[in-house]
Design an enzyme around this catalytic site. Structure first.
Site, short mmCIF file in Angstrom:
data_model
loop_
_atom_site.label_atom_id
_atom_site.label_comp_id
_atom_site.label_asym_id
_atom_site.label_seq_id
_atom_site.Cartn_x
_atom_site.Cartn_y
_atom_site.Cartn_z
N LEU A 126 94.39 76.24 26.01
CA LEU A 126 93.43 75.28 25.43
C LEU A 126 92.46 75.97 24.49
O LEU A 126 92.13 75.47 23.42
CB LEU A 126 92.67 74.55 26.54
CG LEU A 126 91.77 73.40 26.04
CD1 LEU A 126 92.59 72.30 25.38
CD2 LEU A 126 90.91 72.81 27.16
N LYS A 149 73.70 76.84 34.09
CA LYS A 149 74.71 77.20 35.08
C LYS A 149 74.97 76.04 36.02
O LYS A 149 74.04 75.39 36.48
CB LYS A 149 74.23 78.40 35.90
CG LYS A 149 74.04 79.63 35.07
CD LYS A 149 75.21 80.56 35.21
CE LYS A 149 75.08 81.63 34.14
NZ LYS A 149 75.78 82.83 34.41
N ILE A 181 67.65 95.59 22.96
CA ILE A 181 68.13 95.40 24.34
C ILE A 181 69.33 96.27 24.65
O ILE A 181 69.72 96.42 25.80
CB ILE A 181 68.43 93.90 24.58
CG1 ILE A 181 67.21 93.04 24.21
CG2 ILE A 181 68.83 93.62 26.01
CD1 ILE A 181 65.91 93.44 24.88
N GLU A 208 64.21 87.16 27.77
CA GLU A 208 64.48 86.22 26.68
C GLU A 208 63.42 85.13 26.75
O GLU A 208 63.22 84.53 27.79
CB GLU A 208 65.90 85.68 26.89
CG GLU A 208 66.28 84.43 26.15
CD GLU A 208 66.02 83.18 26.95
OE1 GLU A 208 65.79 82.14 26.33
OE2 GLU A 208 66.02 83.24 28.19
N HIS A 227 70.88 84.47 19.55
CA HIS A 227 72.06 83.61 19.66
C HIS A 227 72.21 82.70 18.44
O HIS A 227 73.15 81.94 18.35
CB HIS A 227 72.00 82.79 20.94
CG HIS A 227 72.07 83.65 22.16
ND1 HIS A 227 73.25 84.18 22.62
CD2 HIS A 227 71.10 84.11 22.98
CE1 HIS A 227 73.00 84.93 23.69
NE2 HIS A 227 71.71 84.90 23.93
N CYS A 233 67.87 89.49 23.34
CA CYS A 233 69.03 90.00 24.07
C CYS A 233 69.74 91.02 23.18
O CYS A 233 69.27 91.34 22.08
CB CYS A 233 69.96 88.84 24.47
SG CYS A 233 71.20 89.29 25.70
N1 GLN Z 1 72.36 95.82 27.29
C1 GLN Z 1 73.14 94.63 27.14
C2 GLN Z 1 73.34 94.35 25.66
O1 GLN Z 1 72.47 94.61 24.91
C3 GLN Z 1 72.50 93.44 27.81
C4 GLN Z 1 73.32 92.19 27.69
C5 GLN Z 1 72.84 91.01 28.51
O2 GLN Z 1 71.69 90.83 28.78
N2 GLN Z 1 73.72 90.13 28.88
O3 GLN Z 1 74.34 93.82 25.24
ZN ZN Z 2 70.27 89.49 27.67
#
Ligand code: GLN
Ligand code: ZN
Length: 761
Positions: free
Chosen positions: A23, A119, A437, A671, A700, A732
């Site tokens: 799919l 979730k 991050i 975040e 994102h 992130c």
């Molecule tokens: N250190 C990871 C990254 O930067 C953290 C990812 C996450 O929070 N899911 O991709």
């Molecule tokens: Zn993250």
């Protein structure tokens, strides 16, 4: 035994993604405009016909119908009842409308945001959160749903249509407060009634109605809504099976038993006393026992399950139904496709298809007696015994190491204030230190290099050179932009859990163990089948190399014990907390090796920390206790001048802020952009004592933020967190973005930091 004691088998739902993620490939090609909708629909109909064959082969009496979704069942329910946000204009119930809800839309030069994702209870599946409006009438738009039901009925007249229950739908929606959502229950129930009548006209006799919220600590206003709502759903000729799952319903058994429905499905994996539930049920109702764990990939122990079922069968006779505990959406499709796993593991796997056979066997064991399935019981028992005896399953050394972890609080050698002073002396960071991050763009070239190495097309030396070149590039870029705490970029990692699993003992990797995460996105969690331990350093060489290129600190980057646990399929013979401690112990060695290699900042990511929180409040304290302890154990040896960072994203912190503080990380990055810093309130209200890096731009989205956007966000954060404990970073990791997006975004971020430093100097 007389036929009146025959049990009925049924299934709550099946994986939609199809064999080998059929799919997904069709969806994504359709979205790119490469195939027409008819081709996508054809793929979906093949998937459904495949699983109808599976149902038939296993003689499932009442297979699920109408539950197939091209994206998500909550969004489908919103379309079914005409509950879609105004910003999309009028949407009728079509596949394209569903994709708009899930993926957003670009129209008249404007981006229209998709529904938010959350979730699904404590699973790793994300549902689309319906948005309700008080003045939007409920309007049944059932053609697409009825077509699915008709298709299933044509194959099996006993097929059982599935609906998300009206109260679960309302409870999980947003846009209105609780009272506003409850106020819609009557009108919505009337539309369900209308739909049930249409199903009755088609010859449907049983309908499955999912109310998993009954497994939660539900506010009393919601509990009281069940009776009146379900009275409105009564349609002569239609019998309702009310299903609950992901937890026991003990607190709500009398409520559920008294509702005007004809059957109740419970999650037996979470219900200790099945007889107690059976005894509370009026004697015209059926009890569906969700006996096979619908979220486990392990083969069932038929003997143990029959031990549990036989007394219930003796009580209920043909009023006993058998099913997996929940929809099989949460397990992969077919374990027979796993050809590369060691036999001892393969023999113990059970994905959706295998679970259907297990269900049929259990029914036979009850209907015809245990001896009728003696060979199958013996085979299951023998397979498990072989796994239990396999080298690597139990390690005395691991057990001894875990036994060393004290039950009392694990603490670092000095409190935060003292550590902060030592760390500042070591790193000399400016005010508002900037960092990222961890990951940087995962380009085509990086993926190609990793793949070539995996397939032995390039030598280890060539691979190392390719990764080192990437690290060099990432360090140079960060130095040029002027970031303060650098990262090596994680180019060597395909996935933040798999990377560690591949280097730890106790893990195995599947080829086709995919489960839907959201939309067309699937995840393939590793399997933890044996005791976890670390035989050699996993990240040290990359980190040491990265640090050798800069005078600025480069953060060592690890995935935390809780996240590695929850993003894997775990063994079922050992408590989760024990596995978590095993991982923590392995990570402790890694942390110590990083420190010995001169790494002064170490980030232990825990994005799954909130997700692990149990559904019921009564279970929270226990989980938080071991989750916090495992994290702290992994970093406990760090000297005071080593700065421990952690990162969490997409988390609601209010409920667990005390435990977040108890982690005692020197710096936590979170975040916060999408909520416009509102998530920071939990930290402010609690007077969170350590340093925080609230994400100041949303990674994102493809948009590039300017410093005129970023600076006010930091100022907003300064109202909540003292400036001297504030870091500046994105929400992130950057691995899904392109360099063209990342560079100007980070430049804007650094320029905001400089501006703020000047203003506060
Ligand atoms: N250190 C990871 C990254 O930067 C953290 C990812 C996450 O929070 N899911 O991709
Ligand atoms: Zn993250």
């Amino acid at each position: 035994m007389s036929s009146s004691s025959f049990v009925t088998t049924h299934v709550l739902g099946f994986p939609r993604i199809g064999e080998r993620r059929a799919l997904k490939w069709a969806q994504e090609r359709y979205w790119r405009g490469e195939i027409p909708r008819s081709a996508l629909e054809h793929t979906a109909s093949q998937i459904r016909s495949q699983y109808r064959n599976d149902y038939a082969a296993a003689h499932i009496d009442r297979p699920a119908a109408g539950e197939f979704s091209f994206y998500d069942h909550m969004a489908d329910t919103a379309l079914l009842f005409g509950q879609t946000p105004e910003r999309f204009g009028a949407l009728s119930n079509t596949i394209d409308a569903l994709f708009i809800l899930g993926r957003g839309q670009h129209s008249n030069g404007q981006n229209i945001a998709p529904l938010a994702m959350k979730k699904w209870f404590n699973s790793n599946y994300h549902y689309l959160v319906p948005e309700l409006a008080a003045d939007q009438p409920v309007r049944l738009d059932a053609e697409r749903y009825l077509a699915l039901v008709d298709e299933a009925l044509a194959a099996n007249p006993h097929a059982k249509p599935v609906l998300v229950g009206p109260l679960t739908f309302l409870y999980l929606s947003r846009g209105l407060d609780e009272a506003g959502r409850l106020a819609k229950a009557d009108e919505l129930a009337a539309a369900y009634h209308q739909l049930l009548s249409l199903l009755r006209d088609r010859g449907v006799t049983w309908v499955q109605i999912d109310e998993p919220i009954l497994a939660l600590d539900l506010p009393s206003a919601w509990l009281s809504a069940f009776e009146p709502t379900y009275h409105r759903l009564k349609v002569p000729g239609i019998r309702l099976l009310l299903t609950t799952y992901f937890g026991d319903i003990n607190g709500n058994v009398s409520l559920a038993a008294q509702l005007p429905v004809d059957g109740l499905h419970i999650d037996a994996t979470a219900t200790a006393d099945l007889i107690a539930v059976a005894d509370r049920l009026p004697d015209y109702k059926v009890l569906s026992v969700g006996i096979i764990d619908g979220r486990s990939i392990w083969r069932a122990n038929l003997a143990t399950l029959l031990d549990r079922l036989e007394p219930v069968h003796a009580r209920l006779g043909n009023r006993l139904w058998l099913a997996p505990s929940c929809s099989l959406l949460h397990v992969p499709v077919d374990a027979a496709l796993e050809t590369r796993l060691p036999t001892v593991i393969r023999d113990n796997l059970s994905y959706a298809r295998q679970k259907l056979s297990e269900l049929a066997l259990l029914a036979r064991g009850l209907n015809e007696g245990r001896s009728s399935i003696a060979a199958e019981i013996a085979a299951a028992t023998a397979a498990r015994a072989a796994l239990d005896a396999a080298p690597g399953r139990h390690s005395a050394a691991v057990a001894a190491a875990v036994a060393n972890i004290p039950h009392a609080e694990v603490q670092r050698s000095a409190p935060f204030a003292e550590r902060a002073k030592a760390q500042q002396e070591r790193f000399q960071l400016p005010a508002f230190p900037t960092t990222t991050i961890g990951s940087f763009p995962q380009t085509q070239e990086i993926r190609a290099a990793r793949k070539a190495f995996k397939n032995a097309e390039i030598s280890p030396a060539e691979y190392e050179a390719a990764m080192q070149a990437e690290i060099r590039h990432v360090i140079e870029v960060q130095e040029r932009i002027g970031l303060d705490a650098l990262v090596h970029g994680e180019a060597e990692r395909n996935d933040m859990v798999e990377y560690f699993g591949e280097q730890l003992d106790g893990f195995a990797f599947t080829q086709e163990g995919w489960v839907q995460s959201y939309g067309s996105r699937c995840v393939k969690p590793p399997i933890i089948w044996g005791d976890v331990s670390r035989s050699q350093p996993m990240t040290v060489a990359w980190s040491r190399f990265a640090q050798s290129l800069s005078n600025k600190p480069v953060k060592g980057m690890l995935t935390g014990p809780v996240t590695i646990l929850f993003w894997s399929f775990v063994r079922d013979d050992v408590p989760r907390e024990t596995i978590c401690y095993q991982i923590a112990e392995a990570l402790r060695h890694e942390v110590n090796d990083l420190i010995a290699a001169g790494i002064g900042m170490i980030q232990v990511d825990e994005p799954a920390f909130r997700e692990g929180l149990p559904l019921r409040k009564k279970d929270w304290a226990r989980y938080l206790d071991w989750a916090v302890r495992a994290f702290k154990w992994s970093v406990k040896d760090a000297p005071i001048d080593v700065q421990i960072h952690t990162h969490m994203c997409y988390s609601e912190f209010n409920d667990i802020i005390e435990s977040i503080a108890a982690l005692d990380a020197d710096v936590i990055t979170i975040e916060t952009t999408r909520s416009n810093m509102e998530l920071l309130n939990a930290f402010a209200d609690f007077a969170y004592p350590n340093a925080i890096g609230p994400g100041i731009y949303d990674i994102h989205a493809p948009q590039i933020p300017s410093s005129t956007e970023i600076t006010p966000r930091v100022r907003l954060a300064m109202e909540k967190i003292p400036a001297e404990r504030l870091w500046i970073n994105p929400d992130c990791g950057l691995k899904t973005r392109t360099w063209a997006e990342v560079i100007p975004s980070l430049e804007a971020m650094v320029s905001s930091a400089r501006e703020l430093r000047k203003a506060s100097a």
